[in-house]
Design a protein around this motif. Structure first.
Motif, PDB file in Angstrom:
ATOM      1  N   GLY A  79      40.234  45.613  35.240  1.00 26.31           N
ATOM      2  CA  GLY A  79      38.590  44.828  35.974  1.00 26.31           C
ATOM      3  C   GLY A  79      37.749  43.705  36.063  1.00 26.31           C
ATOM      4  O   GLY A  79      36.025  43.850  36.685  1.00 26.31           O
ATOM      5  N   GLY A  80      38.030  42.582  35.875  1.00 30.70           N
ATOM      6  CA  GLY A  80      37.680  41.447  35.655  1.00 30.70           C
ATOM      7  C   GLY A  80      38.445  40.080  35.068  1.00 30.70           C
ATOM      8  O   GLY A  80      39.684  40.279  34.750  1.00 30.70           O
ATOM      9  N   ARG A  96      33.729  41.861  44.358  1.00 30.43           N
ATOM     10  CA  ARG A  96      32.710  41.905  42.986  1.00 30.43           C
ATOM     11  C   ARG A  96      31.592  43.378  42.979  1.00 30.43           C
ATOM     12  O   ARG A  96      30.704  42.935  44.358  1.00 30.43           O
ATOM     13  N   THR A  97      31.701  43.649  41.561  1.00 28.69           N
ATOM     14  CA  THR A  97      30.515  44.542  41.655  1.00 28.69           C
ATOM     15  C   THR A  97      29.717  44.699  40.531  1.00 28.69           C
ATOM     16  O   THR A  97      30.139  43.270  39.808  1.00 28.69           O
ATOM     17  N   GLY A  98      29.028  45.159  40.132  1.00 34.93           N
ATOM     18  CA  GLY A  98      27.930  44.815  39.063  1.00 34.93           C
ATOM     19  C   GLY A  98      28.418  45.214  37.686  1.00 34.93           C
ATOM     20  O   GLY A  98      27.942  44.580  36.537  1.00 34.93           O
ATOM     21  N   ARG A  99      29.690  46.006  37.357  1.00 31.76           N
ATOM     22  CA  ARG A  99      30.671  45.680  36.640  1.00 31.76           C
ATOM     23  C   ARG A  99      32.372  44.927  36.680  1.00 31.76           C
ATOM     24  O   ARG A  99      33.095  45.284  36.024  1.00 31.76           O
ATOM     25  N   GLY A 100      31.904  44.039  37.201  1.00 28.32           N
ATOM     26  CA  GLY A 100      33.079  43.578  37.384  1.00 28.32           C
ATOM     27  C   GLY A 100      34.098  42.928  38.833  1.00 28.32           C
ATOM     28  O   GLY A 100      33.230  43.443  39.983  1.00 28.32           O
TER      29      GLY A 100
END
Length: 330
Positions: A24-25, A58-62
């Motif tokens: 996730g990142g 890309r989101t706030g969590r990865g």
């Protein structure tokens, strides 16, 4: 449009795709692969060009996978698995699992009952192999296997597919869990009347009716559900200091009672049993790492005491929807 073929493609990009998808990142993927984050970012740029798609947003969590990335994950996963299988065939005696991981899909009742034992068994039989527990339940288990989001699953049903293999390892039953301070001195059992009088905590993925309600309805009775939760582990905190009660799989009740000081008692109702199964993709055992985990975990499952003394099982099955705990809702 330029022609794209395997000769002109760096296949190491597929490992980067897998790592980003699973972790996730880019930063976590870099740690997993043992490279720099800038190298992963550069590889992601090449992947985006290769597949003409952003792949990860890309989101706030990865980084969240796009629809195309979700479509690619099982295909790329299968390709990499076959590469790993070919290397295992080349050196079958090596059995070197350093850096490898195997994902076991299961609900937290099974994780409570068997997780620590599974970790210990793998540490002894396959050192260097990492075991990943991933939450699933009987409605999702088959899909997780087919999407290669899990290598093996433990569930109660939902694995009847021609593309999957499964084995039944036991039959589960139910027990009650409650704070011992709410019991009379020396009390070792509940009557049906007391069971109904107490307030109940339901473990469910979102349903309001559990198998207990169906059994009670058949007797012309009903209970009061005070609250619902999606995870059995939460009961350690929700039941303590109250007179509430929860009905849950006996294996989870026993594990929680041993770890938290809560009291496990037989359920005063004759509850239906449920089959406990282990499943995997038909081709998964070609991977030596998956085969090693299957051997260890299957041995634990077959030796486990699923039905401790005092567990009441009715003769007539009750039909109920499965929840995120992987079995009938209590």
């Amino acid at each position: 449009m330029n022609r794209i073929d395997i000769e002109s493609t760096d296949l190491n990009l597929l490992k980067v795709f897998e790592a980003i998808y699973d972790e996730g990142g880019a930063g976590r993927a870099a740690l997993r692969l043992g490279v720099t984050q800038s190298a992963v970012s550069a590889a992601l740029g090449r992947l985006r060009t290769l597949y003409a798609d952003p792949l990860f947003v890309r989101t706030g969590r990865g980084l969240a996978p796009s629809l195309r990335a979700r479509e690619l994950r099982p295909v790329i996963g299968e390709a990499l698995d076959k590469c790993r299988q070919s290397l295992a065939l080349a050196r079958p005696e090596a059995a070197d699992f350093a850096g490898r991981s195997v994902t076991l899909g299961l609900s937290d009742d099974f994780e409570i009952a068997l997780g620590r034992q599974a970790i210990g068994a793998l540490a002894a039989s396959a050192p260097g192999l990492r075991l990943i527990f991933r939450q699933t339940h009987s409605r999702l288990a088959a899909d997780m296997l087919m999407a290669r989001e899990a290598d093996l699953v433990i569930a109660s049903g939902g694995l009847a597919s021609h593309a999957l293999q499964r084995v039944t390892v036991g039959q589960g039953g139910y027990a009650c869990l409650l704070d011992p301070a709410s019991l009379a001195p020396g009390q070792a059992a509940l009557t049906v009347d007391e069971f109904i009088r107490r307030r109940h905590v339901l473990v469910s993925s979102g349903g309001f009716i559990g198998v207990v309600d169906e059994v009670l309805h058949g007797l012309g009775l009903a209970r009061r559900v005070l609250a619902s939760t999606t995870h059995f582990a939460a009961l350690a905190f929700l039941l303590r200091g109250s007179d509430s009660i929860s009905t849950l799989p006996a294996h989870a009740a026993r594990g929680l009672a041993a770890a938290t000081g809560l009291r496990m008692l037989p359920c005063p109702l004759a509850m239906p049993g449920y089959a406990i199964e282990m499943g995997w993709r038909a081709d998964a055992l070609r991977d030596a790492a998956v085969a090693a985990v299957r051997r260890s975990v299957l041995g634990l499952l077959e030796a486990f005491d699923w039905m401790p003394s005092g567990t009441a099982i009715g003769e007539t099955p009750v039909t109920a929807a499965a929840d995120n705990a992987g079995h009938l809702r209590p």
